[in-house]
Design an enzyme around this catalytic site. Sequence first.
Site, PDB file in Angstrom:
ATOM      1  N   THR A 257     -28.037  14.209   4.509  1.00  0.00           N
ATOM      2  CA  THR A 257     -27.388  13.403   5.541  1.00  0.00           C
ATOM      3  C   THR A 257     -28.444  12.355   6.016  1.00  0.00           C
ATOM      4  OG1 THR A 257     -27.800  14.418   7.449  1.00  0.00           O
ATOM      5  CG2 THR A 257     -25.865  14.893   6.263  1.00  0.00           C
TER       6      THR A 257
ATOM      7  N   TYR B 259     -33.258  22.685  10.441  1.00  0.00           N
ATOM      8  CA  TYR B 259     -32.672  24.113  10.429  1.00  0.00           C
ATOM      9  C   TYR B 259     -33.634  25.084  10.626  1.00  0.00           C
ATOM     10  CZ  TYR B 259     -28.645  21.434   8.846  1.00  0.00           C
ATOM     11  OH  TYR B 259     -27.367  20.282   9.044  1.00  0.00           O
TER      12      TYR B 259
ATOM     13  N   PRO C 233     -21.262  25.416  12.405  1.00  0.00           N
ATOM     14  CA  PRO C 233     -19.982  24.619  12.625  1.00  0.00           C
ATOM     15  C   PRO C 233     -18.767  25.942  12.252  1.00  0.00           C
ATOM     16  CG  PRO C 233     -21.207  23.356  10.858  1.00  0.00           C
ATOM     17  CD  PRO C 233     -22.108  24.755  10.760  1.00  0.00           C
TER      18      PRO C 233
ATOM     19  N   LYS D   5      -4.890   7.700   9.089  1.00  0.00           N
ATOM     20  CA  LYS D   5      -5.534   6.699   8.446  1.00  0.00           C
ATOM     21  C   LYS D   5      -4.656   5.614   8.167  1.00  0.00           C
ATOM     22  CE  LYS D   5      -7.122   9.575   4.995  1.00  0.00           C
ATOM     23  NZ  LYS D   5      -7.911   9.956   3.835  1.00  0.00           N
TER      24      LYS D   5
ATOM     25  N   LYS E 129      -5.740   1.463   7.825  1.00  0.00           N
ATOM     26  CA  LYS E 129      -5.600   0.983   6.438  1.00  0.00           C
ATOM     27  C   LYS E 129      -4.391  -0.349   6.409  1.00  0.00           C
ATOM     28  CE  LYS E 129      -6.743   4.857   3.436  1.00  0.00           C
ATOM     29  NZ  LYS E 129      -6.273   5.651   2.188  1.00  0.00           N
ATOM     30  N   SER E 130      -3.513  -0.347   6.948  1.00  0.00           N
ATOM     31  CA  SER E 130      -2.507  -1.194   6.823  1.00  0.00           C
ATOM     32  C   SER E 130      -2.912  -2.479   7.546  1.00  0.00           C
ATOM     33  CB  SER E 130      -1.122  -0.744   7.450  1.00  0.00           C
ATOM     34  OG  SER E 130      -1.230  -0.690   8.944  1.00  0.00           O
ATOM     35  N   GLU E 131      -3.867  -2.571   8.503  1.00  0.00           N
ATOM     36  CA  GLU E 131      -4.380  -3.527   9.219  1.00  0.00           C
ATOM     37  C   GLU E 131      -5.916  -4.097   8.578  1.00  0.00           C
ATOM     38  OE1 GLU E 131      -3.203  -5.409  11.557  1.00  0.00           O
ATOM     39  OE2 GLU E 131      -1.502  -4.263  11.727  1.00  0.00           O
ATOM     40  N   LYS E 132      -6.062  -3.553   7.325  1.00  0.00           N
ATOM     41  CA  LYS E 132      -7.173  -3.556   6.327  1.00  0.00           C
ATOM     42  C   LYS E 132      -8.474  -3.319   7.156  1.00  0.00           C
ATOM     43  CE  LYS E 132      -4.922  -6.256   2.915  1.00  0.00           C
ATOM     44  NZ  LYS E 132      -3.864  -5.516   3.028  1.00  0.00           N
TER      45      LYS E 132
ATOM     46  N   TYR F 242     -24.678   9.462  17.075  1.00  0.00           N
ATOM     47  CA  TYR F 242     -24.958  10.027  15.781  1.00  0.00           C
ATOM     48  C   TYR F 242     -23.408  10.190  15.053  1.00  0.00           C
ATOM     49  CZ  TYR F 242     -26.799  13.312  12.186  1.00  0.00           C
ATOM     50  OH  TYR F 242     -27.230  13.855  11.125  1.00  0.00           O
TER      51      TYR F 242
HETATM   52  N1  COA Z   1      -9.023  -1.930   4.295  1.00  0.00           N
HETATM   53  C1  COA Z   1      -8.043  -0.807   3.920  1.00  0.00           C
HETATM   54  N2  COA Z   1      -8.528   0.390   3.558  1.00  0.00           N
HETATM   55  C2  COA Z   1      -9.565   0.660   3.707  1.00  0.00           C
HETATM   56  C3  COA Z   1     -10.598  -0.273   4.429  1.00  0.00           C
HETATM   57  C4  COA Z   1     -10.178  -1.508   4.822  1.00  0.00           C
HETATM   58  N3  COA Z   1     -10.811  -2.613   5.303  1.00  0.00           N
HETATM   59  N4  COA Z   1     -11.917   0.371   4.584  1.00  0.00           N
HETATM   60  C5  COA Z   1     -11.623   1.595   4.053  1.00  0.00           C
HETATM   61  N5  COA Z   1     -10.480   1.824   3.684  1.00  0.00           N
HETATM   62  C6  COA Z   1     -10.119   2.840   3.042  1.00  0.00           C
HETATM   63  C7  COA Z   1     -11.167   3.597   1.887  1.00  0.00           C
HETATM   64  O1  COA Z   1     -10.847   2.951   0.615  1.00  0.00           O
HETATM   65  C8  COA Z   1     -10.438   5.105   2.060  1.00  0.00           C
HETATM   66  O2  COA Z   1      -9.380   5.045   1.036  1.00  0.00           O
HETATM   67  P1  COA Z   1      -9.042   6.494   0.498  1.00  0.00           P
HETATM   68  O3  COA Z   1      -8.366   7.594   1.779  1.00  0.00           O
HETATM   69  O4  COA Z   1      -7.782   6.205  -0.504  1.00  0.00           O
HETATM   70  O5  COA Z   1     -10.172   7.318   0.105  1.00  0.00           O
HETATM   71  C9  COA Z   1     -10.336   5.265   3.303  1.00  0.00           C
HETATM   72  O6  COA Z   1      -9.604   4.130   3.971  1.00  0.00           O
HETATM   73  C10 COA Z   1     -11.296   5.871   4.132  1.00  0.00           C
HETATM   74  O7  COA Z   1     -12.359   4.931   4.261  1.00  0.00           O
HETATM   75  P2  COA Z   1     -13.207   4.963   5.703  1.00  0.00           P
HETATM   76  O8  COA Z   1     -12.271   5.463   6.754  1.00  0.00           O
HETATM   77  O9  COA Z   1     -13.777   3.575   5.841  1.00  0.00           O
HETATM   78  O10 COA Z   1     -14.295   6.027   5.515  1.00  0.00           O
HETATM   79  P3  COA Z   1     -14.956   6.849   4.083  1.00  0.00           P
HETATM   80  O11 COA Z   1     -13.890   7.867   3.911  1.00  0.00           O
HETATM   81  O12 COA Z   1     -15.478   6.235   3.220  1.00  0.00           O
HETATM   82  O13 COA Z   1     -15.841   7.830   5.058  1.00  0.00           O
HETATM   83  C11 COA Z   1     -18.052   8.569   6.048  1.00  0.00           C
HETATM   84  C12 COA Z   1     -16.936   7.337   5.754  1.00  0.00           C
HETATM   85  C13 COA Z   1     -19.269   8.074   6.722  1.00  0.00           C
HETATM   86  C14 COA Z   1     -17.340   9.803   6.712  1.00  0.00           C
HETATM   87  C15 COA Z   1     -18.428   8.768   4.475  1.00  0.00           C
HETATM   88  O14 COA Z   1     -18.966   7.861   4.098  1.00  0.00           O
HETATM   89  C16 COA Z   1     -19.481  10.010   4.625  1.00  0.00           C
HETATM   90  O15 COA Z   1     -20.636   9.965   4.514  1.00  0.00           O
HETATM   91  N6  COA Z   1     -18.878  11.069   4.626  1.00  0.00           N
HETATM   92  C17 COA Z   1     -19.824  12.548   4.436  1.00  0.00           C
HETATM   93  C18 COA Z   1     -19.840  12.724   5.798  1.00  0.00           C
HETATM   94  C19 COA Z   1     -20.570  14.427   6.151  1.00  0.00           C
HETATM   95  O16 COA Z   1     -21.255  14.621   5.296  1.00  0.00           O
HETATM   96  N7  COA Z   1     -20.012  15.020   7.275  1.00  0.00           N
HETATM   97  C20 COA Z   1     -20.406  16.265   7.203  1.00  0.00           C
HETATM   98  C21 COA Z   1     -21.696  16.616   7.509  1.00  0.00           C
HETATM   99  S1  COA Z   1     -22.077  18.278   7.595  1.00  0.00           S
HETATM  100  C1  HC5 Z   2     -16.882  22.002   9.045  1.00  0.00           C
HETATM  101  C2  HC5 Z   2     -17.487  20.884   9.760  1.00  0.00           C
HETATM  102  C3  HC5 Z   2     -18.800  20.552   9.636  1.00  0.00           C
HETATM  103  C4  HC5 Z   2     -19.705  19.372  10.105  1.00  0.00           C
HETATM  104  C5  HC5 Z   2     -20.934  19.613  10.324  1.00  0.00           C
HETATM  105  C6  HC5 Z   2     -21.885  18.614  10.582  1.00  0.00           C
HETATM  106  O1  HC5 Z   2     -21.283  17.157  10.690  1.00  0.00           O
HETATM  107  O2  HC5 Z   2     -23.043  18.594  10.645  1.00  0.00           O
HETATM  108  C7  HC5 Z   2     -23.964  17.474  10.819  1.00  0.00           C
HETATM  109  C8  HC5 Z   2     -25.009  17.555   9.770  1.00  0.00           C
HETATM  110  C9  HC5 Z   2     -25.708  16.365   9.768  1.00  0.00           C
HETATM  111  O3  HC5 Z   2     -26.772  16.354   8.974  1.00  0.00           O
HETATM  112  O4  HC5 Z   2     -25.453  15.255  10.032  1.00  0.00           O
HETATM  113  C10 HC5 Z   2     -24.850  17.690  12.125  1.00  0.00           C
HETATM  114  N1  HC5 Z   2     -23.823  17.706  13.453  1.00  0.00           N
HETATM  115  C11 HC5 Z   2     -23.272  18.477  13.543  1.00  0.00           C
HETATM  116  C12 HC5 Z   2     -25.012  17.800  14.498  1.00  0.00           C
HETATM  117  C13 HC5 Z   2     -23.352  16.399  13.566  1.00  0.00           C
END
Ligand code: COA
Ligand code: HC5
Length: 625
Positions: A464, A106, A119, A418, A422-425, A451
């Site tokens: 992250t 940053y 964003p 979602k 999920k329904s397909e595990k 990424y």
């Molecule tokens: N069968 C049935 N359900 C499943 C499953 C499976 N095999 N695998 C996952 N699920 C369910 C999970 O239990 C979860 O349930 P919920 O909706 O009740 O919480 C849901 O499906 C979603 O899980 P999934 O899609 O696997 O992903 P996640 O929610 O764990 O997210 C990331 C994954 C990478 C997005 C998360 O770990 C993360 O890091 N988030 C932050 C990202 C971030 O910071 N972004 C912005 C940057 S600025």
């Molecule tokens: C309101 C949505 C904000 C999402 C911002 C985001 O995902 O930023 C990422 C941050 C990081 O460290 O992974 C960077 N990215 C936009 C380049 C994916």
Amino acid sequence: MLAFIAKSMARPARLVKPVSLVKLPGRYLAHQEGLPQLPVPPLQQTLNKYLLALKPLISQEEWDHTHKIVEDFRTSGVGERLQKGLERRAKKTENWLSDWWLQTAYLEYRLPVVVHSSPGVVLPKQDFTDRQGQLRFAAKLIEGVLDFKSMVDNETLPVEYLGGKQLCMNQYYQILSSCRVPGPKRDSVVNYSQVKNPPTHITVVHNFQFFQLDVYNSDGTPLTTDQIFNQLEKIWGTSLQTNKEPIGILTTNHRNSWAKAYNNLIKDKTNKESVRTIQKSIFTVCLDAPMPRVSNELSRSRVAAQMLHGGGSGLNSGNRWFDKTLQFIVAEDGSCGLVYEHAPAEGPPIVALLDHVVEYTKKPDLVRSPMIPLPMPKKLRFNITPEVKNDIEKAKQNLNIMVHDLDVKVFVFDKFGKNFPKSEKLSPDAFIQVALQLAYYRMYGGSCATYESASLRMFRLGRTDTIRSATVQSLEFVQGMEDSGKQNQEKVDLLRKAILAHRNYTDMAINGKAIDRHLLGLKLQAIEDLVSIPEIFMDTAYAIAMHFNLSTSQVPAKTDCVMCFGPVVPDGYGVCYNPMEDHINFAVSAYNSCAETNAARLAHYLEKALCDIQQLVHNTPKSKL
Ligand code: COA
Ligand code: HC5
């Protein structure tokens, strides 16, 4: 006490001796101290995973070449020496990565924050169509943010969880009363929430004119919606002229140019005071002019672009201070959202705040306040010298080029959300990422470095790491999917393997075992030790691995909103998605100046890939395993 500068952000804000610590039981600190420290992964493990990550991206011949370089890094002692340096750093600091990440991702990044870093979020369109409705909604929104702020101040925010583990809450203390400040080589972030007399005002911008609006009564209670509404009306009434210099445009420029212009701007005492008032304010509210009308189909994408850049110097881009961490945008035609400066926090805390505010705006106004007349909000004055005027003109030109260059396509995928994976595990996030790999492969005939943001907030001060969505398994699946000689059963098996590989990578990343930040750390350690940059980082394969043609992020929200950001390379895409139960909101971005990319085309292929994968799963009987 002076505001503390971002350099010290690596320490939890609460260690900066806030007055509130004396009053409060220190819930925040107790929670933070219970969090684990970010580990430094074993060197051998990262190098092996790096070689594996390269497989879908380069030819066997290139891979063999890189393999030798990696082996040399491993066996020559260079890697081990840097690794030891990192381990020492990890012992000495709360988080070996967070300050380095803040600086490199940053504050030392010199491209404009607009499009390249900040964003945007689009809220569901509100049902007002006039000024009264606009100001009433803005007033309610402001009250909602103050309600959220009281939870931050009282340390009563519920601790968040991911994968059953508690998350670091530090970012919540960094998003209010903070602002980025340009610097000639690197920027900084100032945060005024911990100072002796924290700010009690917000900034409101209308027709490019900035106002200081005090949002607390003298007894410390927040103003009510009615009071804020009245104040907003006064602001509106005194900023009807539309011929003002768009001073805020300066914040859209390349950071070196802006840093020069900033020094020039604040030479003047009045300007300096006005800038400080904006920087100190709790947040900014931009009362935007309506956008030119377009078809419903185009409108969502236009609003997303508007949130990212304001629409250009002729529209609302001058109605911003892009260095401000949080800017809410409320336009007269009911389009609303926000843009945020990314240095202090990731999307999820911002979106949690937004979810709270959106719920708050739906509540009826309960208290009718007695209308004690409040003073007129202070207009922030700027003296526009010929030099400042010249800087504004240059910034306008650059901004308008960026505005024309940004290609955004927002779409709601409504066949499923979602619930279907999920329904397909299957993991929904992995399902979407694998579909994106298929879409890209169908467009370009190969994989690219991809990424996806993974949260490191399980660790103290975590930000992250990268989930590399192009895997050996994803490539095998997309190739298999396009192979007419393959049976559906075989394709589904490849699909399940690819989805599992992605989910496993995700688990590895959120547990601090991914490779990207570790490799960055080793490189920065080499720079800090003043040794020559090891060949592993000078290799073409490394450049390919770091050239993220697909930059993606999942940001789940309770609100049915669309989130967006720009691509990170000139020939790439930004893909942000918010998966809901039965639909998925996507925003795809690209640059018009790149002939090879097209946001609507990728969006189209993505929709098709999601549908085709669903069909494939539906048409194939489940195996007994
Ligand atoms: N069968 C049935 N359900 C499943 C499953 C499976 N095999 N695998 C996952 N699920 C369910 C999970 O239990 C979860 O349930 P919920 O909706 O009740 O919480 C849901 O499906 C979603 O899980 P999934 O899609 O696997 O992903 P996640 O929610 O764990 O997210 C990331 C994954 C990478 C997005 C998360 O770990 C993360 O890091 N988030 C932050 C990202 C971030 O910071 N972004 C912005 C940057 S600025
Ligand atoms: C309101 C949505 C904000 C999402 C911002 C985001 O995902 O930023 C990422 C941050 C990081 O460290 O992974 C960077 N990215 C936009 C380049 C994916």
